[in-house]
Design an enzyme around this catalytic site. Structure first.
Site, PDB file in Angstrom:
ATOM      1  N   SER A  32      -5.239 -29.056  35.012  1.00 49.59           N
ATOM      2  CA  SER A  32      -5.415 -30.012  36.113  1.00 49.59           C
ATOM      3  C   SER A  32      -6.527 -31.028  35.837  1.00 49.59           C
ATOM      4  CB  SER A  32      -5.736 -29.250  37.403  1.00 49.59           C
ATOM      5  OG  SER A  32      -6.040 -30.187  38.431  1.00 49.59           O
ATOM      6  N   LYS A  33      -6.240 -32.286  36.156  1.00 48.31           N
ATOM      7  CA  LYS A  33      -7.235 -33.356  36.035  1.00 48.31           C
ATOM      8  C   LYS A  33      -7.987 -33.545  37.355  1.00 48.31           C
ATOM      9  CE  LYS A  33      -5.876 -34.650  31.896  1.00 48.31           C
ATOM     10  NZ  LYS A  33      -6.672 -34.169  30.761  1.00 48.31           N
ATOM     11  N   LYS A  83       2.856 -24.890  47.112  1.00 55.82           N
ATOM     12  CA  LYS A  83       2.931 -25.920  48.156  1.00 55.82           C
ATOM     13  C   LYS A  83       3.745 -25.495  49.384  1.00 55.82           C
ATOM     14  CE  LYS A  83       2.286 -29.913  45.131  1.00 55.82           C
ATOM     15  NZ  LYS A  83       2.679 -31.280  44.820  1.00 55.82           N
ATOM     16  N   ASP A 119       1.133 -36.555  48.726  1.00 53.85           N
ATOM     17  CA  ASP A 119       1.869 -37.012  47.526  1.00 53.85           C
ATOM     18  C   ASP A 119       2.664 -38.290  47.811  1.00 53.85           C
ATOM     19  OD1 ASP A 119       1.063 -35.069  45.686  1.00 53.85           O
ATOM     20  OD2 ASP A 119       2.640 -33.680  46.303  1.00 53.85           O
ATOM     21  N   ALA A 145      15.958 -35.553  43.141  1.00 50.97           N
ATOM     22  CA  ALA A 145      15.864 -35.050  44.524  1.00 50.97           C
ATOM     23  C   ALA A 145      15.079 -33.740  44.569  1.00 50.97           C
ATOM     24  CB  ALA A 145      17.272 -34.868  45.100  1.00 50.97           C
ATOM     25  N   GLY A 147      11.044 -31.715  44.468  1.00 48.67           N
ATOM     26  CA  GLY A 147       9.919 -31.653  45.402  1.00 48.67           C
ATOM     27  C   GLY A 147       9.195 -32.977  45.562  1.00 48.67           C
ATOM     28  N   GLU A 172      24.556 -32.330  45.517  1.00 51.05           N
ATOM     29  CA  GLU A 172      24.343 -31.665  46.824  1.00 51.05           C
ATOM     30  C   GLU A 172      22.864 -31.689  47.227  1.00 51.05           C
ATOM     31  OE1 GLU A 172      24.527 -28.785  43.575  1.00 51.05           O
ATOM     32  OE2 GLU A 172      25.912 -30.366  44.123  1.00 51.05           O
ATOM     33  N   TYR A 238       3.198 -39.480  34.374  1.00 53.55           N
ATOM     34  CA  TYR A 238       2.059 -40.189  33.787  1.00 53.55           C
ATOM     35  C   TYR A 238       1.637 -39.615  32.435  1.00 53.55           C
ATOM     36  CZ  TYR A 238      -0.962 -36.665  36.034  1.00 53.55           C
ATOM     37  OH  TYR A 238      -1.549 -35.497  36.448  1.00 53.55           O
ATOM     38  N   GLY A 259       3.128 -43.476  36.799  1.00 52.40           N
ATOM     39  CA  GLY A 259       2.828 -42.396  37.746  1.00 52.40           C
ATOM     40  C   GLY A 259       1.353 -42.081  37.951  1.00 52.40           C
ATOM     41  N   GLN A 266      -3.015 -39.691  45.687  1.00 52.16           N
ATOM     42  CA  GLN A 266      -2.874 -38.442  46.446  1.00 52.16           C
ATOM     43  C   GLN A 266      -4.243 -37.785  46.565  1.00 52.16           C
ATOM     44  OE1 GLN A 266      -3.185 -35.077  45.236  1.00 52.16           O
ATOM     45  NE2 GLN A 266      -3.735 -35.795  43.194  1.00 52.16           N
TER      46      GLN A 266
HETATM   47  P1  NAP Z   1      11.333 -30.595  40.559  1.00 50.17           P
HETATM   48  O1  NAP Z   1      11.192 -30.229  41.979  1.00 50.17           O
HETATM   49  O2  NAP Z   1      11.564 -29.504  39.537  1.00 50.17           O
HETATM   50  O3  NAP Z   1      12.568 -31.653  40.454  1.00 50.17           O
HETATM   51  C1  NAP Z   1      13.026 -32.097  39.195  1.00 50.17           C
HETATM   52  C2  NAP Z   1      14.069 -33.211  39.389  1.00 50.17           C
HETATM   53  O4  NAP Z   1      14.416 -33.697  38.090  1.00 50.17           O
HETATM   54  C3  NAP Z   1      15.383 -32.763  40.039  1.00 50.17           C
HETATM   55  O5  NAP Z   1      15.926 -33.839  40.759  1.00 50.17           O
HETATM   56  C4  NAP Z   1      16.231 -32.429  38.811  1.00 50.17           C
HETATM   57  O6  NAP Z   1      17.631 -32.501  39.065  1.00 50.17           O
HETATM   58  C5  NAP Z   1      15.832 -33.545  37.889  1.00 50.17           C
HETATM   59  N1  NAP Z   1      16.069 -33.247  36.474  1.00 50.17           N
HETATM   60  C6  NAP Z   1      15.370 -32.375  35.698  1.00 50.17           C
HETATM   61  N2  NAP Z   1      15.863 -32.391  34.440  1.00 50.17           N
HETATM   62  C7  NAP Z   1      16.883 -33.290  34.436  1.00 50.17           C
HETATM   63  C8  NAP Z   1      17.794 -33.748  33.429  1.00 50.17           C
HETATM   64  N3  NAP Z   1      17.723 -33.283  32.165  1.00 50.17           N
HETATM   65  N4  NAP Z   1      18.702 -34.689  33.763  1.00 50.17           N
HETATM   66  C9  NAP Z   1      18.765 -35.176  35.039  1.00 50.17           C
HETATM   67  N5  NAP Z   1      17.929 -34.774  36.033  1.00 50.17           N
HETATM   68  C10 NAP Z   1      17.014 -33.835  35.728  1.00 50.17           C
HETATM   69  O7  NAP Z   1      10.079 -31.400  40.009  1.00 50.17           O
HETATM   70  P2  NAP Z   1       9.062 -32.338  40.856  1.00 50.17           P
HETATM   71  O8  NAP Z   1       7.904 -31.524  41.281  1.00 50.17           O
HETATM   72  O9  NAP Z   1       9.853 -33.074  41.860  1.00 50.17           O
HETATM   73  O10 NAP Z   1       8.519 -33.325  39.697  1.00 50.17           O
HETATM   74  C11 NAP Z   1       9.368 -34.319  39.142  1.00 50.17           C
HETATM   75  C12 NAP Z   1       8.571 -35.234  38.213  1.00 50.17           C
HETATM   76  O11 NAP Z   1       7.581 -35.934  38.962  1.00 50.17           O
HETATM   77  C13 NAP Z   1       7.840 -34.532  37.083  1.00 50.17           C
HETATM   78  O12 NAP Z   1       7.953 -35.308  35.917  1.00 50.17           O
HETATM   79  C14 NAP Z   1       6.402 -34.511  37.552  1.00 50.17           C
HETATM   80  O13 NAP Z   1       5.482 -34.525  36.463  1.00 50.17           O
HETATM   81  C15 NAP Z   1       6.319 -35.810  38.330  1.00 50.17           C
HETATM   82  N6  NAP Z   1       5.267 -35.767  39.355  1.00 50.17           N
HETATM   83  C16 NAP Z   1       4.271 -36.692  39.267  1.00 50.17           C
HETATM   84  C17 NAP Z   1       3.267 -36.688  40.204  1.00 50.17           C
HETATM   85  C18 NAP Z   1       2.155 -37.703  40.114  1.00 50.17           C
HETATM   86  O14 NAP Z   1       1.103 -37.506  40.746  1.00 50.17           O
HETATM   87  N7  NAP Z   1       2.346 -38.800  39.410  1.00 50.17           N
HETATM   88  C19 NAP Z   1       3.277 -35.756  41.264  1.00 50.17           C
HETATM   89  C20 NAP Z   1       4.325 -34.833  41.336  1.00 50.17           C
HETATM   90  C21 NAP Z   1       5.327 -34.852  40.361  1.00 50.17           C
HETATM   91  P3  NAP Z   1      18.435 -31.198  39.619  1.00 50.17           P
HETATM   92  O15 NAP Z   1      18.171 -31.140  41.096  1.00 50.17           O
HETATM   93  O16 NAP Z   1      19.858 -31.510  39.318  1.00 50.17           O
HETATM   94  O17 NAP Z   1      17.896 -30.006  38.870  1.00 50.17           O
END
Ligand code: NAP
Length: 293
Positions: A32-33, A83, A119, A145, A147, A172, A238, A259, A266
């Protein structure tokens, strides 16, 4: 290590009997940063606070919450995988966090714990400050879609966009997310095979999937030739700071937005909830950027 090394070397903050404790919990958490970012914020504002990373496994969550009250920890950030599970320990949950279904920030007011989600609002503040100040009337395409997407769609829905389209590999999940917030804005769900047409109509295209994240930096969620050159391409990732999606979109003429700002803001909102003072966002960003190179 001497006491003065602890005072000055680790956090750089003053640590004495008045110091107020803050922290982040996660499993894992050592990457964590947030500690370097938040301790810089305390130094910058002269607030006598110290921010630590606590590795809390799921079975220890209840004990940690008792510890927040017992030790008078003023504020906590919550990251994966806690969370959702943390919500049942809160005395109160802010309406936004309730709607999103996740808490990433806890404020402790003399033992009364309130849960927030910063977030989505952090992302929107970053998008407006760094790429597109006016979201009203814009057509927004959100890819993914999961978290993070939930918080973002909720926050975007409050900005009066002309419409939000959510595309996801598992359609879905996109439909479920669209359904949750349909009362707030014109939101529809599509499958990934409809992405090309949706890109052609979108003013802002946001990648909320992990596609393109380190170490898979050659991957991209869409063919950026589908985008309008006037569009904003935004990525939550990011690491790297510029994903292939953003590099390709920039080549295509689009404005791009990475990102890092979401992470900074946040944290900035959490800092503001805890201290009532404006967060020193530029200094926070500088510290995180230095740690990434
Ligand atoms: P998550 O709940 O696991 O959701 C992952 C999403 O990516 C789902 O929609 C998933 O689709 C899709 N996905 C994963 N692999 C895929 C692939 N090979 N092809 C197509 N779709 C794919 O993860 P999350 O917590 O939402 O995080 C998502 C991203 O946001 C991560 O890269 C994370 O590092 C980034 N993030 C950044 C910040 C920030 O502060 N900048 C904060 C939070 C998250 P399915 O539903 O079909 O599995």
């Amino acid at each position: 290590m001497t006491v003065s090394a602890l005072d000055n070397g680790i956090t750089g903050n003053r640590i004495d009997s008045q110091t107020v404790l803050y922290g982040v919990i996660g499993d894992p958490v050592r990457h964590s940063k947030s500690p370097i970012m938040m301790n810089r914020a305390f130094r910058e504002t002269g607030i006598n606070g110290a921010y630590m990373a606590f590795h809390i496994t799921p079975g220890k969550l209840g004990q940690f919450v008792a510890g927040i009250r017992a030790m008078g920890i003023r504020g906590v950030n919550v990251t994966i995988p806690h969370k959702l599970d943390i919500m049942k320990y809160m005395d109160e949950i802010d309406a936004g966090a309730q709607a999103i279904g996740a808490v990433n920030t806890i404020v402790n007011d003399n033992g009364r714990l309130t849960g927030y989600n910063t977030d989505g609002i952090g992302y929107v503040r970053s998008l407006k400050e760094e790429a597109e100040p006016e979201l009203a009337g814009k057509r927004i395409l959100v890819i993914g879609a999961g978290g993070a997407s939930r918080g973002i769609v909720y926050a975007l829905a409050g900005e009066q966009p002309s419409g939000i389209t959510i595309a996801n590999r598992s359609v879905e999940r996109a439909e479920e997310l669209a359904q949750s917030f349909r009362s707030l804005a014109d939101i529809r769900a599509i499958a990934n095979d409809e992405l090309q047409a949706a890109c052609g109509e979108a003013d802002i295209v946001i990648n909320t999937t992990s596609v393109g994240m380190h170490p898979h930096t050659d991957a991209t969620p869409i063919d950026t030739s589908w985008l309008k050159p006037s569009a904003v391409a935004s990525d939550l990732i990011y690491n790297p700071l510029r994903t292939k999606f953003l590099l390709d979109a920039e080549q295509h003429g689009c404005r791009v937005h990475g990102g890092l700002g979401m992470f900074i803001y946040q944290g900035a909102y959490a800092f503001e909830y805890w201290t009532g003072q404006p967060a020193p966002a530029a200094a926070m960003r500088e510290t995180v950027l230095q740690s990434l190179v």
